[in-house]
Design an enzyme around this catalytic site. Sequence first.
Site, PDB file in Angstrom:
ATOM      1  N   SER A   1      25.804  11.629  52.809  1.00 21.28           N
ATOM      2  CA  SER A   1      26.382  11.596  54.166  1.00 21.28           C
ATOM      3  C   SER A   1      25.402  11.178  55.262  1.00 21.28           C
ATOM      4  O   SER A   1      25.834  10.862  56.366  1.00 21.28           O
ATOM      5  CB  SER A   1      26.972  12.956  54.519  1.00 21.28           C
TER       6      SER A   1
ATOM      7  N   TYR B   1      31.473   1.977  49.956  1.00 24.38           N
ATOM      8  CA  TYR B   1      31.127   3.311  50.463  1.00 24.38           C
ATOM      9  C   TYR B   1      30.261   4.084  49.460  1.00 24.38           C
ATOM     10  O   TYR B   1      29.287   4.732  49.832  1.00 24.38           O
ATOM     11  CB  TYR B   1      32.408   4.083  50.781  1.00 24.38           C
TER      12      TYR B   1
ATOM     13  N   VAL C   1      24.996  15.665  50.771  1.00 26.61           N
ATOM     14  CA  VAL C   1      25.117  16.595  49.634  1.00 26.61           C
ATOM     15  C   VAL C   1      24.052  16.434  48.561  1.00 26.61           C
ATOM     16  O   VAL C   1      23.956  17.257  47.655  1.00 26.61           O
ATOM     17  CB  VAL C   1      26.498  16.560  48.931  1.00 26.61           C
TER      18      VAL C   1
HETATM   19  N1  GLN Z   1      29.244  10.521  48.958  1.00 29.90           N
HETATM   20  C1  GLN Z   1      29.646  11.838  49.376  1.00 29.90           C
HETATM   21  C2  GLN Z   1      31.162  11.946  49.469  1.00 29.90           C
HETATM   22  O1  GLN Z   1      31.794  11.101  49.992  1.00 29.90           O
HETATM   23  C3  GLN Z   1      29.003  12.157  50.673  1.00 29.90           C
HETATM   24  C4  GLN Z   1      29.409  13.515  51.176  1.00 29.90           C
HETATM   25  C5  GLN Z   1      28.293  14.302  51.762  1.00 29.90           C
HETATM   26  O2  GLN Z   1      27.117  14.010  51.626  1.00 29.90           O
HETATM   27  N2  GLN Z   1      28.688  15.368  52.367  1.00 29.90           N
HETATM   28  O3  GLN Z   1      31.739  12.902  49.014  1.00 29.90           O
END
Ligand code: GLN
Length: 309
Positions: free
Chosen positions: A65, A193, A263
Amino acid sequence: MPCRSSEELDGLVREAKKVTKHGKVANYIPALQKGNRDDLSVAIYHADGTCLSAGDIEQKITLQSISKVLSLALALMDCGEECVFNKVGYEPTGDPFNSIIKLETNHSRKPLNPMINAGALAVTHLIKGVNVEERLERLISFIRDLAGHNVITYSLEVAQSEFETAFLNRSLCYYMKQDGIIDEDVEDLLDLYTKQCAIEMDCLDLARIGLVFAMNGFDPVREKQIIPVEVARLCKTFMVTCGMYNASGEFAIRVGIPAKSGVSGGIMGAVRNRFGIGIFGPALDEKGNSIGGIEFLEMLSKRYELSIF
Ligand code: GLN
């Protein structure tokens, strides 16, 4: 001048590490499960170009994120404010980062902000280029510019692992396609993404990018304005209001530094006109933020009175 000695930084990291046993490594993206719960590394990049670090600084992390701030900056530079905020709102949500609920209940149908998954997908949709490859290449070269070197790329393993399991993100895209927020092929957007989220770097790179935000878009090392001041201001405001997901309010009170988490356990922080911070600590709290990272930032902020409030 705050935090100029390695021993001091080592001490803070050692202290913060004590809470990592209460956290959990993310597992909904299978490749992230490989993270080690006890790791905690931190880098600080000062405006005069000097750096300080503690922990395993060689280790690379995927941005997850954290990449949302960078794609937002690029989309704002590509399309301008009006176009971006036509697709996504300004308001924090009290919901988890991947929640779908507000897409249905919010009367405007726009995702509430660019830091939740729905909003970030809508922003990534706006990155210019003739195809996914070119859009990814443009985002990666922008990030290389921010980090000041050319070796940054993405982890194919992490990107694939997320792509194969991104059922919820697919659902967010289909909701938004139904409502005319996005109009591209959902698999293409997911491809871009997930690769964006899998862009890898070490804590020092992360701290250096944090420094550019701390300096309002200016890279003091190469003396170059990389992001327009207004775009940097917008991004930092979202870092304050939504950067730590639905824990942003508590984080503002406990720490008060513009920051964005992911995350994978990464956190990027920006201390105005002073330094950037890069953290990697894969043990997460229940909201999905690095538990050791937040503990470290709270100690640092209190010791040196870094809160903007
Ligand atoms: N790639 C992760 C997702 O879309 C990013 C989410 C995150 O870091 N909170 O679920």
